[in-house]
Every structure is written in C-alpha cells, then in structure tokens.
Scaffold this active site. Structure first.
Site, PDB file in Angstrom:
ATOM      1  N   GLY A 183       0.759  -1.243   0.000  1.00 13.96           N
ATOM      2  CA  GLY A 183       0.000   0.000   0.000  1.00 13.96           C
ATOM      3  C   GLY A 183       0.791   1.296   0.000  1.00 13.96           C
ATOM      4  O   GLY A 183       0.299   2.323  -0.444  1.00 13.96           O
ATOM      5  N   ASP A 195      -5.959  -0.610  -1.748  1.00  9.52           N
ATOM      6  CA  ASP A 195      -6.777  -1.437  -2.633  1.00  9.52           C
ATOM      7  C   ASP A 195      -8.060  -1.940  -1.978  1.00  9.52           C
ATOM      8  O   ASP A 195      -8.192  -1.961  -0.755  1.00  9.52           O
ATOM      9  CB  ASP A 195      -5.982  -2.659  -3.071  1.00  9.52           C
ATOM     10  CG  ASP A 195      -5.809  -3.667  -1.923  1.00  9.52           C
ATOM     11  OD1 ASP A 195      -5.326  -3.260  -0.857  1.00  9.52           O
ATOM     12  OD2 ASP A 195      -6.184  -4.843  -2.093  1.00  9.52           O
ATOM     13  N   LYS A 198      -6.436   6.218  11.050  1.00 13.51           N
ATOM     14  CA  LYS A 198      -7.813   5.987  11.515  1.00 13.51           C
ATOM     15  C   LYS A 198      -7.798   5.965  13.037  1.00 13.51           C
ATOM     16  O   LYS A 198      -7.884   4.905  13.660  1.00 13.51           O
ATOM     17  CB  LYS A 198      -8.316   4.634  10.997  1.00 13.51           C
ATOM     18  CG  LYS A 198      -8.799   4.637   9.581  1.00 13.51           C
ATOM     19  CD  LYS A 198      -9.468   3.299   9.280  1.00 13.51           C
ATOM     20  CE  LYS A 198      -9.934   3.212   7.863  1.00 13.51           C
ATOM     21  NZ  LYS A 198     -10.387   1.836   7.519  1.00 13.51           N
ATOM     22  N   GLU A 224       3.846   3.844   6.413  1.00 10.56           N
ATOM     23  CA  GLU A 224       2.639   3.029   6.190  1.00 10.56           C
ATOM     24  C   GLU A 224       1.597   3.858   5.458  1.00 10.56           C
ATOM     25  O   GLU A 224       1.459   5.055   5.711  1.00 10.56           O
ATOM     26  CB  GLU A 224       2.053   2.599   7.548  1.00 10.56           C
ATOM     27  CG  GLU A 224       2.499   1.225   8.002  1.00 10.56           C
ATOM     28  CD  GLU A 224       1.726   0.083   7.365  1.00 10.56           C
ATOM     29  OE1 GLU A 224       1.241   0.234   6.223  1.00 10.56           O
ATOM     30  OE2 GLU A 224       1.609  -0.961   8.018  1.00 10.56           O
ATOM     31  N   ASP A 225       0.854   3.195   4.578  1.00 12.65           N
ATOM     32  CA  ASP A 225      -0.244   3.891   3.909  1.00 12.65           C
ATOM     33  C   ASP A 225      -1.326   4.263   4.908  1.00 12.65           C
ATOM     34  O   ASP A 225      -1.826   5.378   4.914  1.00 12.65           O
ATOM     35  CB  ASP A 225      -0.817   3.024   2.786  1.00 12.65           C
ATOM     36  CG  ASP A 225      -1.148   1.604   3.233  1.00 12.65           C
ATOM     37  OD1 ASP A 225      -0.799   1.217   4.375  1.00 12.65           O
ATOM     38  OD2 ASP A 225      -1.763   0.860   2.453  1.00 12.65           O
ATOM     39  N   ASP A 283      -4.821   1.297  11.057  1.00 10.37           N
ATOM     40  CA  ASP A 283      -6.219   1.032  11.387  1.00 10.37           C
ATOM     41  C   ASP A 283      -6.283   0.625  12.860  1.00 10.37           C
ATOM     42  O   ASP A 283      -6.289   1.475  13.742  1.00 10.37           O
ATOM     43  CB  ASP A 283      -6.699  -0.057  10.419  1.00 10.37           C
ATOM     44  CG  ASP A 283      -8.163  -0.378  10.538  1.00 10.37           C
ATOM     45  OD1 ASP A 283      -8.917   0.431  11.084  1.00 10.37           O
ATOM     46  OD2 ASP A 283      -8.564  -1.468  10.068  1.00 10.37           O
ATOM     47  N   ARG A 293      -5.686   0.620  -6.518  1.00 12.29           N
ATOM     48  CA  ARG A 293      -4.430   1.258  -6.068  1.00 12.29           C
ATOM     49  C   ARG A 293      -4.002   2.371  -7.018  1.00 12.29           C
ATOM     50  O   ARG A 293      -3.377   3.331  -6.599  1.00 12.29           O
ATOM     51  CB  ARG A 293      -3.293   0.227  -6.010  1.00 12.29           C
ATOM     52  CG  ARG A 293      -3.492  -0.885  -4.991  1.00 12.29           C
ATOM     53  CD  ARG A 293      -2.185  -1.658  -4.829  1.00 12.29           C
ATOM     54  NE  ARG A 293      -2.366  -2.965  -4.211  1.00 12.29           N
ATOM     55  CZ  ARG A 293      -2.407  -3.177  -2.905  1.00 12.29           C
ATOM     56  NH1 ARG A 293      -2.307  -2.161  -2.080  1.00 12.29           N
ATOM     57  NH2 ARG A 293      -2.562  -4.398  -2.433  1.00 12.29           N
ATOM     58  N   PHE A 314     -13.842   2.536   5.309  1.00 13.83           N
ATOM     59  CA  PHE A 314     -12.931   1.922   4.348  1.00 13.83           C
ATOM     60  C   PHE A 314     -12.632   2.868   3.181  1.00 13.83           C
ATOM     61  O   PHE A 314     -13.535   3.465   2.607  1.00 13.83           O
ATOM     62  CB  PHE A 314     -13.526   0.617   3.832  1.00 13.83           C
ATOM     63  CG  PHE A 314     -12.546  -0.209   3.053  1.00 13.83           C
ATOM     64  CD1 PHE A 314     -11.607  -0.994   3.702  1.00 13.83           C
ATOM     65  CD2 PHE A 314     -12.556  -0.186   1.660  1.00 13.83           C
ATOM     66  CE1 PHE A 314     -10.687  -1.741   2.980  1.00 13.83           C
ATOM     67  CE2 PHE A 314     -11.638  -0.931   0.932  1.00 13.83           C
ATOM     68  CZ  PHE A 314     -10.711  -1.714   1.595  1.00 13.83           C
TER      69      PHE A 314
HETATM   70  P1  5GP Z   1      -3.938  -2.634  11.143  1.00 15.80           P
HETATM   71  O1  5GP Z   1      -2.990  -3.744  11.430  1.00 15.80           O
HETATM   72  O2  5GP Z   1      -3.460  -1.266  11.556  1.00 15.80           O
HETATM   73  O3  5GP Z   1      -5.324  -2.931  11.677  1.00 15.80           O
HETATM   74  O4  5GP Z   1      -4.183  -2.644   9.603  1.00 15.80           O
HETATM   75  C1  5GP Z   1      -3.359  -2.050   8.742  1.00 15.80           C
HETATM   76  C2  5GP Z   1      -3.576  -2.583   7.341  1.00 15.80           C
HETATM   77  O5  5GP Z   1      -4.978  -2.868   7.071  1.00 15.80           O
HETATM   78  C3  5GP Z   1      -3.186  -1.524   6.343  1.00 15.80           C
HETATM   79  O6  5GP Z   1      -1.820  -1.575   6.059  1.00 15.80           O
HETATM   80  C4  5GP Z   1      -4.071  -1.860   5.171  1.00 15.80           C
HETATM   81  O7  5GP Z   1      -3.467  -2.838   4.387  1.00 15.80           O
HETATM   82  C5  5GP Z   1      -5.327  -2.426   5.780  1.00 15.80           C
HETATM   83  N1  5GP Z   1      -6.395  -1.404   5.893  1.00 15.80           N
HETATM   84  C6  5GP Z   1      -6.902  -0.884   7.030  1.00 15.80           C
HETATM   85  N2  5GP Z   1      -7.857   0.027   6.768  1.00 15.80           N
HETATM   86  C7  5GP Z   1      -7.967   0.075   5.423  1.00 15.80           C
HETATM   87  C8  5GP Z   1      -8.797   0.844   4.534  1.00 15.80           C
HETATM   88  O8  5GP Z   1      -9.654   1.677   4.902  1.00 15.80           O
HETATM   89  N3  5GP Z   1      -8.613   0.629   3.201  1.00 15.80           N
HETATM   90  C9  5GP Z   1      -7.715  -0.258   2.717  1.00 15.80           C
HETATM   91  N4  5GP Z   1      -7.634  -0.387   1.394  1.00 15.80           N
HETATM   92  N5  5GP Z   1      -6.912  -1.000   3.529  1.00 15.80           N
HETATM   93  C10 5GP Z   1      -7.041  -0.822   4.868  1.00 15.80           C
HETATM   94 MG    MG Z   2      -0.282  -1.157   4.711  1.00 18.16          MG
END
Ligand code: 5GP
Ligand code: MG
Length: 179
Positions: A48, A162, A134, A102-103, A106, A168, A155
């Site tokens: 991402g 993606d 987020k 990081e993109d 979450d 993407r 989301f």
């Molecule tokens: P975490 O481990 O912080 O819960 O999740 C991080 C990963 O979840 C991100 O690197 C991404 O790949 C995915 N992710 C979380 N929220 C979103 C979102 O709103 N859109 C997309 N496309 N991916 C997300």
């Molecule tokens: Mg990511």
C-alpha cells in the site's frame, strides 16, 4: 470527481490528489528538519505505501535511504501468537534512525506485532509516519509520530490502497459509500 465502482462496492471521492500532494510536501518539510543530519532509513511497508513513499521521497532533499519490506504474519512458536516478520529487510538497522512508512494505520495490530523485532536491533531511533490515520480504530498501543490525514473509521481506496487488489492506481482517495 465521480463515484467509482470496484467489484460490488461503490466509492465516493474523499481526498484529492492535490490535497494529498500538499500534505506530503508538508511532511517532507517536517522530516527534513527533524532528520537533517541523521541519514534516516525509511522502511516502506508494501504494497500500500508505494505511491506515498515515492512522492514523499521526491521531496526529501536530505541524505536518506529507503528499504521496501513486506510484512508477513506466521504462527510462531511464541506463546503470544502472531509474529510479524519483514520480508526484504536486507539492511543492518543497528545505530540507524528508522522511520516506518505506512499507507494507513487502522487497529495498529500489524505494527504492534512487528515493532518488538525492530526494537531488538539497537536502533538510534524509531518513528512511524502514515498517510492516513484511523485514530478511532486504534486498538493496540502504537504511537503514530507523523500523520498526513486523520480519517474516520471508514474503508478507503486509491493512492496505493486497494479493495481486493484493485483501486491502487488512482491518484485520489475514495471512501466506501454508505449503503
Ligand atoms: P492494522 O494492522 O493497523 O489494523 O491494519 C493495517 C492494514 O490494514 C493496512 O496496512 C491496510 O493494508 C489495511 N487497511 C486498514 N484500513 C484500510 C482501509 O480503509 N482501506 C484499505 N484499502 N486498507 C485498509
Ligand atoms: Mg499497509
């Protein structure tokens, strides 16, 4: 900007290319100040973050290195459950000022399980920079040091992010349409 459809889902325009580029320039400016003589090493988390990393790097006119990694989880023998390793991490991190790119963050779960492995390597410093934060979704104790945008817990796709592999390659960011 128009609504886009990816598979079964509709997405509405959310953050424009211009807004993204403005924030990235500001982040680069901040990093240039904070890391002027530190030759930082950016760890860009694939897939991402590839566009975010490329655009940020173009504006970073200080000495800096980048390494692209893929975070993969496996059930380790550790009793704590998930272990996340970085595939492609071929640089010695000892003594380095490391910034994770990081993109989106979450729940923070991925980084929470990955950070302990970095911390065993005697880094000079470790910070986290994200394009999208987020905040409300954060469920693990991960500190985000730099964030371009704080966004609600919805989301999003585009600009590297993606939905099931697609979306993407959009300059703008879109948000899942409420149904
Ligand atoms: P975490 O481990 O912080 O819960 O999740 C991080 C990963 O979840 C991100 O690197 C991404 O790949 C995915 N992710 C979380 N929220 C979103 C979102 O709103 N859109 C997309 N496309 N991916 C997300
Ligand atoms: Mg990511």
């Amino acid at each position: 900007m128009q609504t886009i459809k990816i598979y079964d889902k509709e997405f509405t325009p959310y953050i424009t290319d211009a807004e993204i580029q403005d924030k990235i320039k500001l982040l680069a400016q901040q990093l240039k100040t904070d890391y002027a003589d530190k030759k930082p090493l950016f760890l860009s988390v694939l897939n991402g973050s590839f566009l975010f990393t490329a655009d940020l790097f173009k504006h970073l006119t200080i000495k800096a290195e980048v390494c692209f990694v893929k975070l993969a989880s496996y059930k380790g023998v550790s009793s704590t459950g998930n272990v996340i390793t970085a595939i492609g991490l071929d640089t010695n991190l000892s003594g380095r000022h490391v910034i994770i790119l990081e993109d989106i963050i979450d729940t923070g779960k991925t980084l929470h399980h990955f950070l302990p492995q970095l911390k065993t390597q005697q880094l000079a410093s470790l910070k986290i920079a994200v394009l999208l934060n987020k905040k409300e979704a954060l469920a693990y104790p991960v500190q985000v040091d730099y964030a371009c945008f704080d966004i609600p817990n919805k989301f999003v796709v585009g600009y590297g992010l993606d939905y099931d592999g697609l979306g993407r390659n959009s300059k703008d960011i879109y948000q899942l349409k409420e149904s």
